[in-house]
Design an enzyme around this catalytic site. Structure first.
Site, mmCIF file in Angstrom:
data_model
loop_
_atom_site.group_PDB
_atom_site.id
_atom_site.type_symbol
_atom_site.label_atom_id
_atom_site.label_comp_id
_atom_site.label_asym_id
_atom_site.label_seq_id
_atom_site.Cartn_x
_atom_site.Cartn_y
_atom_site.Cartn_z
ATOM 1 N N LYS A 54 2.619 10.263 1.090
ATOM 2 C CA LYS A 54 2.255 9.968 -0.300
ATOM 3 C C LYS A 54 3.281 10.579 -1.251
ATOM 4 O O LYS A 54 3.668 9.956 -2.251
ATOM 5 C CB LYS A 54 0.842 10.511 -0.595
ATOM 6 C CG LYS A 54 -0.277 9.737 0.105
ATOM 7 C CD LYS A 54 -1.622 10.456 -0.004
ATOM 8 C CE LYS A 54 -2.718 9.734 0.766
ATOM 9 N NZ LYS A 54 -3.996 10.471 0.797
ATOM 10 N N GLN A 98 -6.542 16.427 -0.509
ATOM 11 C CA GLN A 98 -6.633 15.693 0.757
ATOM 12 C C GLN A 98 -7.866 16.138 1.547
ATOM 13 O O GLN A 98 -8.113 17.326 1.727
ATOM 14 C CB GLN A 98 -5.344 15.915 1.579
ATOM 15 C CG GLN A 98 -5.245 15.082 2.850
ATOM 16 C CD GLN A 98 -5.143 13.584 2.598
ATOM 17 O OE1 GLN A 98 -4.617 13.136 1.578
ATOM 18 N NE2 GLN A 98 -5.650 12.780 3.524
ATOM 19 N N ASP A 121 -8.466 9.378 -6.725
ATOM 20 C CA ASP A 121 -9.178 8.965 -5.518
ATOM 21 C C ASP A 121 -10.444 8.178 -5.859
ATOM 22 O O ASP A 121 -11.036 7.540 -4.982
ATOM 23 C CB ASP A 121 -9.604 10.200 -4.705
ATOM 24 C CG ASP A 121 -8.639 10.541 -3.584
ATOM 25 O OD1 ASP A 121 -8.112 9.601 -2.966
ATOM 26 O OD2 ASP A 121 -8.438 11.738 -3.328
HETATM 27 N N1 GUN Z 1 -8.688 11.530 3.689
HETATM 28 C C1 GUN Z 1 -8.719 10.308 4.271
HETATM 29 N N2 GUN Z 1 -8.579 9.340 3.332
HETATM 30 C C2 GUN Z 1 -8.454 9.959 2.144
HETATM 31 C C3 GUN Z 1 -8.269 9.494 0.807
HETATM 32 O O1 GUN Z 1 -8.217 8.293 0.510
HETATM 33 N N3 GUN Z 1 -8.165 10.459 -0.147
HETATM 34 C C4 GUN Z 1 -8.258 11.784 0.139
HETATM 35 N N4 GUN Z 1 -8.162 12.652 -0.869
HETATM 36 N N5 GUN Z 1 -8.429 12.249 1.369
HETATM 37 C C5 GUN Z 1 -8.524 11.340 2.357
#
Ligand code: GUN
Length: 294
Positions: A54, A98, A121
């Site tokens: 990312k 995350q 998110d």
């Molecule tokens: N862990 C797995 N998918 C995601 C996501 O889309 N966002 C976040 N913050 N953590 C994740």
């Protein structure tokens, strides 16, 4: 006829290009560079990989980004304090913590600490509530990416029966809500099946579109599908593979070999939903930057 392979890598690239152009314009006209803060707690290898990917995507588009790495033993209080710092920081338009978090940290408390206008998110209850009630909001990235994949591959969900398998807060529930909206590009009839359903195939066999998001490698087979169904595979399961360079490979929740014989269209793993999550994160960050500028 062989199934259409829905190319998530190509579609994600298309979106990244559009987002990049709009970000350039925001910079040129308003002097604003979209900024995203990542918080990575602990040493989960998959989470480390996701955050690295990312961050790289931000760099490619000229976004400002910072990654705060915190040890797994960090207190909940220290994590909340870090979030508050980013809430106050004007260069940061999006905050991504995350998941999953270490067991002793209350995930919901952390999500609720993020300023909803920086919640790229779309997990904050304010944004979840706006989505459920059909209002404009920051939408969770993977579910929003699934909608884009369907639309840009010529598989409009409008009027279709969609069966979502899995009811997580990250994928199952939000994708059901997005596709249920009374709007162009959605307007589907949605069933959410899950572990409480017993034999899942009695639901999946009735679906025009199946979204497999249960986290079980190869679970959904061709026998469980109606002929001509569209299959979206959200699974990213690491399975041991001694012949692979790093000792594992990533497989989806769908048994591709059998499902692709029955389906009209199907997403591969990797190269299907995965790249879309990052593209939509960039899109949400741009959106948050625009909103905070207006
Ligand atoms: N862990 C797995 N998918 C995601 C996501 O889309 N966002 C976040 N913050 N953590 C994740």
């Amino acid at each position: 006829m062989p199934a259409q392979i829905i190319d998530g890598t190509r579609i994600a690239q298309e979106i990244r290009k559009e987002v990049g152009e709009q970000a350039e314009e925001l910079k040129r006209t308003k002097g604003i560079t979209p900024g995203l803060a990542f918080i990575l707690v602990g040493e989960n290898p998959a989470s480390q990989t996701y955050v690295r990917m990312k961050g790289k995507a931000c760099q490619e588009l000229g976004f400002y980004s910072v990654t705060e790495t915190m040890p797994g033993e960090i207190s909940e209080e220290a994590l909340l304090e870090k979030i508050k710092e980013f809430n106050r920081e004007p260069k940061i338009h999006g905050i991504l913590v995350q998941l999953p978090l270490p067991k002793l940290i209350r995930e919901q408390k952390v999500i609720e600490a993020i300023d909803p206008s920086k919640d790229v998110d779309g997990f904050h209850p304010y944004n979840v509530g706006r989505l459920v009630t059909g209002h404009e909001t920051l939408k969770p990235c993977t579910p929003a990416g699934i909608q884009e994949l369907l639309l840009r591959s010529g598989n409009d969900p409008s009027g279709k029966h969609i069966v979502v398998v899995g009811r997580s807060n990250i994928v199952g529930k939000p994708v059901a809500n997005i596709l249920l909206q009374k709007k162009a590009g959605a307007n589907a009839v949605v069933t959410v099946a899950h572990t409480g359903a017993g034999d899942i195939s009695r639901f999946t066999k009735t679906a025009d579109i199946v979204i497999a998001a249960m986290g079980k490698p190869g679970f959904l087979t061709g026998e469980m599908l109606k002929s001509g169904a569209v299959v979206i595979d959200v699974g990213t399961n690491r399975v041991n593979d001694p012949s692979a360079k790093n000792g594992y490979r990533i497989v989806g929740d769908v048994d591709f070999a059998s499902a692709s014989k029955v389906a009209k269209a199907i997403t591969p793993v990797p190269g299907g939903v995965g790249p879309m999550t990052i593209a939509m994160l960039l899109k949400n960050t741009l959106e948050a930057a625009k909103n905070l500028a207006s």
